[in-house]
Design an enzyme around this catalytic site. Structure first.
Site, PDB file in Angstrom:
ATOM      1  N   ASP A  15       0.760  -1.247   0.000  1.00 38.83           N
ATOM      2  CA  ASP A  15       0.000   0.000   0.000  1.00 38.83           C
ATOM      3  C   ASP A  15       0.791   1.299   0.000  1.00 38.83           C
ATOM      4  OD1 ASP A  15      -1.823  -1.996   0.272  1.00 38.83           O
ATOM      5  OD2 ASP A  15      -3.052  -0.974   1.745  1.00 38.83           O
ATOM      6  N   LYS A  16       1.536   1.579   1.059  1.00 35.02           N
ATOM      7  CA  LYS A  16       2.180   2.892   1.169  1.00 35.02           C
ATOM      8  C   LYS A  16       3.558   2.920   0.538  1.00 35.02           C
ATOM      9  CE  LYS A  16      -1.486   3.565   3.286  1.00 35.02           C
ATOM     10  NZ  LYS A  16      -1.864   2.164   3.128  1.00 35.02           N
TER      11      LYS A  16
ATOM     12  N   GLU B 152      -7.038   3.017   8.627  1.00 35.39           N
ATOM     13  CA  GLU B 152      -8.072   2.405   7.800  1.00 35.39           C
ATOM     14  C   GLU B 152      -9.131   1.748   8.684  1.00 35.39           C
ATOM     15  OE1 GLU B 152      -6.178  -0.250   5.089  1.00 35.39           O
ATOM     16  OE2 GLU B 152      -5.484   1.357   3.777  1.00 35.39           O
TER      17      GLU B 152
ATOM     18  N   SER C 277      -9.728   0.691   3.841  1.00 36.02           N
ATOM     19  CA  SER C 277      -8.911  -0.235   3.069  1.00 36.02           C
ATOM     20  C   SER C 277      -9.426  -0.282   1.646  1.00 36.02           C
ATOM     21  CB  SER C 277      -8.996  -1.626   3.700  1.00 36.02           C
ATOM     22  OG  SER C 277      -8.607  -2.617   2.782  1.00 36.02           O
TER      23      SER C 277
END
EC number: 4.2.1.9
Length: 560
Positions: free
Chosen positions: A122-123, A447, A473
């Protein structure tokens, strides 16, 4: 070459001595070759990254074979699934800035000539993209690839979201221990980024539209031999980018970002992609008004529905159906949606990249004449509850919840919300509000997959809406509206809400409002005590003081 600053001249003898000690320099001739940074993100605790150690080895070998000298370094990473539902999630978004700064630091300190970025989850993807734009040296992205979909004994397809929703089903007595254990054992069957159109895969797909990655980057599975071939191709291509001095600033423009947003809308990507794309654009000095997304969505059809919006289509199906190039090729039939003239890391334009693409399965990638909806799968809502906007993944909302009015049920934190939902406090028709979870208030804008999955698991997905100044999410589905700006910690209107206030959500008309006058909202906000930070030491305390709103990408304040 940039790297001449650390390797050429009599006064650089100490530098060369140190470089020889690394083992990467095999002869003095190597000092005449480009130094290529391999920005890896291998880490044992993230399934999307466990294979990247060996993956990077192959890339380094290919770089050396192509005439470059590879130097590998690693970033940190946070697994959002493992960090979900507890204080660890506060570190997730904040890690994006650390990753960007770390990559900038290594490359800037050592004057590397170019960079191959190997993110996946994700990041890490946006963090590396932010660094690439900031450094502005030739860069190519090659992700680790998606995970295979899980399959139950009866043939049912499952993924990580199936497991999260299984917790809600278990808590409400809908499934037993054996079923939950089977979900646990089958939801994540291989290495790779989780198998749906969640944040990681969404961002890796957007890298293709931005022109920062080769076609196939977003959809070829981690365990597919084609992924290794793509990695080798990326390693060779970086040498061409170095030779021609093609940098992110040569590739990225407002039109490039609009291409990425159009793809995002067409495939119903994660709402987090909006946050991250705004942050990357900010690094490039390009500012977007969130309302621009609604303008683009009005002419961009939603043509590819993937988990969590549906249970039967996953990223591997998108790859089989033609991949991101096929989606872009379909969008190219429409006037004014894509700018096909934008250059990419292939050395060709976006239009040239997708010229030979075709949709191989129209059940997975619909035509623009037969979309799931005529407008994109993401929307930005505005109103007196979110003057600066909030976002919703429209493609994953039940049709019955596209317009909804109900009483507010207020929770002051995610933990409080999870406890209340599991106890059965939330009733059909209500609008669950989780506040003080924004970039500053969280801190870190955690999230909300645990509460949303529990709501879905309890069978309330078509009966309850959820709004928050936190985020969701990429695996979230339902009437879940996040990124409410200004956030509660900044005295946004969401902080003024009380239990029972009537909230109206009107997704088709892009509106969200509470049935209160401006005067009443202002009076309630004035009566609130000062915001008290939850964390007062360490990185998150500093982050809370420096982070901006979700509407600007939750980037750190500039001191220019």
């Amino acid at each position: 070459m940039r790297s001449d600053k650390i390797k050429l001249g009599f006064d650089k003898a100490p530098h060369r001595s140190l470089l020889k000690a690394t083992g990467a320099i095999q002869s003095d001739e190597d000092f005449q070759k480009p130094f290529i940074g391999i920005a890896n993100s291998y880490i044992d605790i993230i399934p999307g990254h466990v294979h990247l150690h060996d993956f990077a080895k192959r890339i380094k070998e290919a770089v050396r074979k192509a005439g470059g000298i590879p130097f590998e370094f690693n970033t940190i990473g946070v697994d959002d699934g493992i960090a979900m539902g507890h204080i660890g999630m506060r570190y997730s978004l904040a890690s994006r800035e650390l990753i960007a700064d770390a990559v900038e630091t290594v490359v800037g300190a050592h004057w590397l000539d170019a960079m191959i970025c190997i993110p996946n989850c994700d990041k890490i993807v946006p963090g590396m993209m932010m660094a690439a734009v900031r450094l502005d040296i030739p860069t190519i992205f090659i992700s680790g690839g998606p995970m295979k979909v899980g399959v139950m004994a009866d043939g049912e397809k499952v993924d990580l979201i199936s497991v999260f929703e299984g917790v809600g089903e278990y808590s409400s007595g809908k499934i037993d221990d054996a079923r939950l254990k089977e979900l646990e054992n089958n939801g994540c069957p291989t290495c790779g980024s989780c198998s749906g159109m969640f944040t990681a895969n969404s961002m890796n797909c957007l890298a293709e539209a931005l022109g920062l990655a080769l076609p196939g980057n977003g959809t070829i599975l981690a365990v597919d031999p084609k992924r290794e071939a793509l990695a080798e191709a990326a390693a060779k291509q970086i040498m061409t980018l170095v030779e021609k001095d093609i940098k992110p600033s040569d590739l990225l423009s407002r039109e490039s970002f609009l291409n990425a947003f159009a793809l995002d809308l067409a495939m119903g990507g994660s709402t987090n992609t909006i946050l991250h794309t705004l942050a990357i654009a900010n690094e490039a000095g390009i500012n977007f008004d969130l309302a621009e997304l609604n303008t683009l969505a009005a002419k961009t059809p939603y043509i590819c529905k993937v988990s969590p919006a549906t249970k039967n289509v996953h990223i591997e199906d998108v790859d089989r159906a033609g991949g991101i190039s096929a989606i872009l090729k379909e969008l190219s039939k429409l006037d004014g949606v894509l700018d096909l003239s934008r250059p990419t890391v292939t050395g060709k334009t976006l239009g040239e990249n997708i010229a030979d693409a075709e949709v191989k399965d129209k059940a997975v990638i619909h035509s623009v004449e037969d979309p799931y909806s005529a407008t994109g799968g993401l929307a930005v809502l505005f109103g007196n509850l979110a003057p600066q906007g909030c976002v919703v993944k429209t493609g994953a909302v039940d049709p019955k919840m596209m317009q909804h009015t109900g009483p507010a049920r207020i929770y002051e934190s995610q933990d409080e919300a999870i406890s209340g939902i599991l106890k059965g406090d939330v009733q059909a028709g209500e609008v669950v509000v989780i506040r003080y979870e924004g970039p500053k208030g969280g801190p870190g804008m955690p999230e909300m997959l645990a509460p949303t999955s529990t709501i879905m698991g309890q069978g309330l997905g078509d009966k309850v809406a959820l709004i928050t100044d936190g985020r969701f999410s990429g695996g979230t589905r339902g009437a879940c509206i996040g990124h409410v700006s200004p956030e509660a910690a900044e005295r946004g209107p969401i902080a003024a809400l009380q239990n029972g206030d009537k909230i109206t959500i009107d997704i088709p008309n892009k509106r969200i409002a509470v049935d209160l006058s401006d005067e009443e909202i202002e009076a309630r906000l004035k009566a609130l005590p000062p915001f008290e930070p939850k964390i007062k030491r360490g990185y998150l305390a500093r982050y809370s003081q420096m982070v901006t709103s979700a509407g600007s990408g939750a980037v750190l304040k500039s001191f220019d």
